[in-house]
Design an enzyme around this catalytic site. Structure first.
Site: not given
Length: 217
Positions: A78, A138, A49
């Protein structure tokens, strides 16, 4: 969205494909991204990621997707708006991670065919993210929330939700989160260290190999 799950209508498993660990690349100078990704994948890490606050994140995703797209899942982290998600999809990302749950981002991820991993902390937030079509939720920040013990308690009634805890998870702690019910764990600085700034690949390789070995037991 069509890919949703609701406890009221019968929980459904969504297709999770990130593997047992996601290496989170954040910050640095942008000069060592390719070397860091190469070291992680060669060490057996199956998902990378790259966050949007990493210098030249778009170029990093494009390079990784072209070189390692068949060997590892390459995603963006993000993600704060749909524009970032579109840019990541165009670069070749296959999944998108956010620190929060935003329905518009989830809908765009679904339209673009990306796995969506939104951030949530409380049981209410976790269920809501799952109902909105998260491929996995998450759980963030996992360690300050209570670590594996917290996760185990939450998943007792919510065992239909696939979760990926991130935030403060150490290399030697990751297996405990899988044992508590996580489908994968996300590790940033405890795994990557200062490799994105210093280019110290030997130390990175050691941590990555220790992580992979610990999760395969």
């Amino acid at each position: 969205m069509t890919d949703t799950a609701s406890p009221a209508t019968g929980p459904q498993r969504h297709r999770h494909d990130a593997g047992p660990t996601i290496a989170i690349l954040r910050g640095g100078t942008g000069d060592h991204v390719e070397d860091v990704i190469r070291t992680l994948v060669d060490s057996g890490v199956s998902a990378i990621e790259i966050t949007t606050n990493t210098p030249r994140w778009r170029e990093g995703i494009a390079w990784a997707a072209e070189r390692y797209g068949s060997a590892a899942s390459i995603g963006v982290g993000t993600v704060l708006d749909t524009r970032q998600l579109d840019e990541a999809a165009a670069a070749g990302a296959t999944f998108a991670v956010s620190p929060h749950t935003d329905q518009a981002i989830g809908e765009r991820a679904h339209e673009r065919g990306l796995g969506w991993y939104p951030g949530a902390a409380t049981p209410t937030e976790i269920v809501r993210a799952w109902q909105l079509g998260a491929r996995a939720v998450k759980v963030f920040p996992a360690a300050p929330l209570g670590g594996p013990a917290f996760l185990k308690q939450v998943l007792a009634p919510l065992d239909f939700v696939d979760v990926i805890p991130t935030g403060g998870i150490g290399v030697d702690d990751a297996a405990e989160y899988l044992a508590a019910g996580a489908v994968a764990v996300g590790l940033g600085s405890p795994l990557v260290g200062d490799a994105l700034t210093s280019g110290d690949l030997d130390a990175l390789r050691g941590r990555a190999e220790r992580l992979v070995a610990g999760l395969s037991r």
